[in-house]
Structures are given as C-alpha cells and as structure tokens.
Design an enzyme around this catalytic site. Sequence first.
Site, PDB file in Angstrom:
ATOM      1  N   LEU A 135       0.677   6.818  34.194  1.00 47.19           N
ATOM      2  CA  LEU A 135       2.069   6.503  33.892  1.00 47.19           C
ATOM      3  C   LEU A 135       2.525   5.256  34.635  1.00 47.19           C
ATOM      4  CD1 LEU A 135       3.534  10.122  34.071  1.00 47.19           C
ATOM      5  CD2 LEU A 135       2.531   8.921  32.131  1.00 47.19           C
ATOM      6  N   PRO A 167       0.399  -3.825  33.438  1.00 50.82           N
ATOM      7  CA  PRO A 167       1.301  -4.917  33.107  1.00 50.82           C
ATOM      8  C   PRO A 167       2.703  -4.431  32.761  1.00 50.82           C
ATOM      9  CG  PRO A 167      -0.016  -4.354  31.218  1.00 50.82           C
ATOM     10  CD  PRO A 167      -0.497  -3.462  32.344  1.00 50.82           C
ATOM     11  N   TYR A 207      -5.116  12.511  51.079  1.00 50.03           N
ATOM     12  CA  TYR A 207      -3.709  12.497  50.681  1.00 50.03           C
ATOM     13  C   TYR A 207      -2.925  13.152  51.810  1.00 50.03           C
ATOM     14  CZ  TYR A 207      -4.985  11.588  45.760  1.00 50.03           C
ATOM     15  OH  TYR A 207      -5.467  11.044  44.588  1.00 50.03           O
ATOM     16  N   PHE A 231      -3.044   7.298  37.637  1.00 50.90           N
ATOM     17  CA  PHE A 231      -2.026   6.250  37.431  1.00 50.90           C
ATOM     18  C   PHE A 231      -1.750   6.027  35.946  1.00 50.90           C
ATOM     19  CE2 PHE A 231      -2.120   3.499  41.560  1.00 50.90           C
ATOM     20  CZ  PHE A 231      -1.755   4.623  42.282  1.00 50.90           C
TER      21      PHE A 231
END
Length: 301
Positions: free
Chosen positions: A232, A237, A72, A230
Amino acid sequence: MEFLKLDNMNKHEITIAGNSKKPLKVNRLGYGTMRLTGEGIWGEPKNRPEALLILKECIKKGINFIDTADYYGEDVTNRLIQEALHPYPADLVICTKVGGARKPDKSWIPFNSPENLRSSIDNNLRTLKIEQVTLVHFRVLAGSDVPFKESMDAMFQLQKEGKILHVGVSNVSPEELQTAMTMGSIATVENMYGHAQRKSIQLMHGGETRGGEEVLAICEANGIPLVPYFSLFQSLPKKDSRIATIAKKYNATEVQINLSWLLHRSPWILPIPGTSSLKHLEENIKAADIELSQEDMKFLE
C-alpha cells in the site's frame, strides 16, 4: 494477461509449500505486524491495548497468516503475538523473517552469517514460545559480506534440524530466487509489490528492494506464493489517479482497491496489509469482498 475472479476471502485459500509433505492452507489475506511497533518501527506501540485487540480480531475474522520479525521493535511484535494469541490456533501460520537486525541508532544492518541466522531463529522460538517456526523468510539486505548461498545453506541446515518447517526468501532478485530454488524447496517469496510499485527502487534506509513482475512470474510458474510487503506504499512512485476512479465506482477507499487489485492480479499473491488501527483492519478485510471486473483490471493496467 488473465485476471482472477475472486471469491469471498474465507472461501478462497492459497496453498503454501504444496509440493511438500506438510503443505499449509491459509486464507488469502494475511496481516503484517510491522506497524504495531512504535515510531520508526522501534519500541512499544502507542496504543498497546489496541495492538493486542487487532491481533485477536485477526483470528476472529478468519485471518490465519501473520507476518512478523524479531527485529520489529526489537522483539515487540513477537511479544505482542505471544501475549495476544498463545496458545495458538492450530491453523495459524506465523511467518517470521531473519537476516537483518537493528542498531541502537535504529539503522538496519545485515545479520546473515550462519551464526547470526541460528541466533535469530532461536530468539524467534523463545519470544513466540514455539518449538518450530512454521515459515521463515531469509531477508536480503544491502551491505552484506556474506554470500547469498552461504546464508541459504544455513537456512536449509536449520530446516534439517527441525527448527524451521518451511523456508522462504525476501527481497530477492530473480537470479537469487532461481539460485535458492536449486538449493532446496522455497515455500514463499516476500518482496515489495503493489499496484504502484512493480519495479526495483532504492529504499530510504539503504539498499535496493528487488523483484516485481519478474519475481511474480517465477512464483506463478513454480506454484510459489508471493507475499507482497509495502503493497500500500503509494508515495514512490506518485499515486495513480486510476485507483481513485475505481474507488469512487465501488464506494471504497483507495487502500481497499489496491488490496482488491492484488487479490485479482494473481491467485499466487497473498497480501499482508498492516495497520495499527482496528478501523483500518476492518476496512482491509472488506477489500476481499470487492469484485473487480475484467474491464476494471484492464483500466488499472
């Protein structure tokens, strides 16, 4: 399907590596540092003072599980954690990931040979200023020519040497998780999972993100916490309008309801929502106070 009635975050803990001699107890809402980097998960944050303040505020608010990775930035989040929090609180679990790296064009590549993994662990020890990494996830990335078992063998060897306390896996299929569990003790699994994302999908930077309900079922059966990343991510979709309905009912944001859903979905889920905003951090923490009813959870299913 049974749903959890949630207590306050600081009263509701989860045990990591409960079958080991050195189990870890953490509060069931962690923090993921990925968003503290610059655009494209690369470089320094736009607001460095706020990034440092967010990490310090996590500790003040009772968060004692922080997720990071040396790719990161690169090394940006590790250096921020060290600057903001070292010397670390005794109960803080810093969880890092290995198995990937970044090229100068910001693309993601596998970095998972035994030599690569050893190099990554040594780099994490150096940048975090620690002698042992408490928890490390081996991250599976597409395009690797190194067999999964070979990488896992290297992880367990590093554990035997004392550089790693607990070994976890990330972005694994149900079959890979089962394989890893036959090779050694798996403390945690970090896979994509959320209300809007419970199946495998293709990621924009290449490769498949695996897991979902099948992996959660294995975790629950074996007492292994699932750390969703991930969680949130609602654009793939398309967002579910039912979340908005429940958010309105509780005068909450859709993000808060997503987090509350995760906390109620299973006692073995340890969410790690990330943000680069102190305001959003406060909102995420407050999500633990939202008690969804059985009717709410059935509606969201």
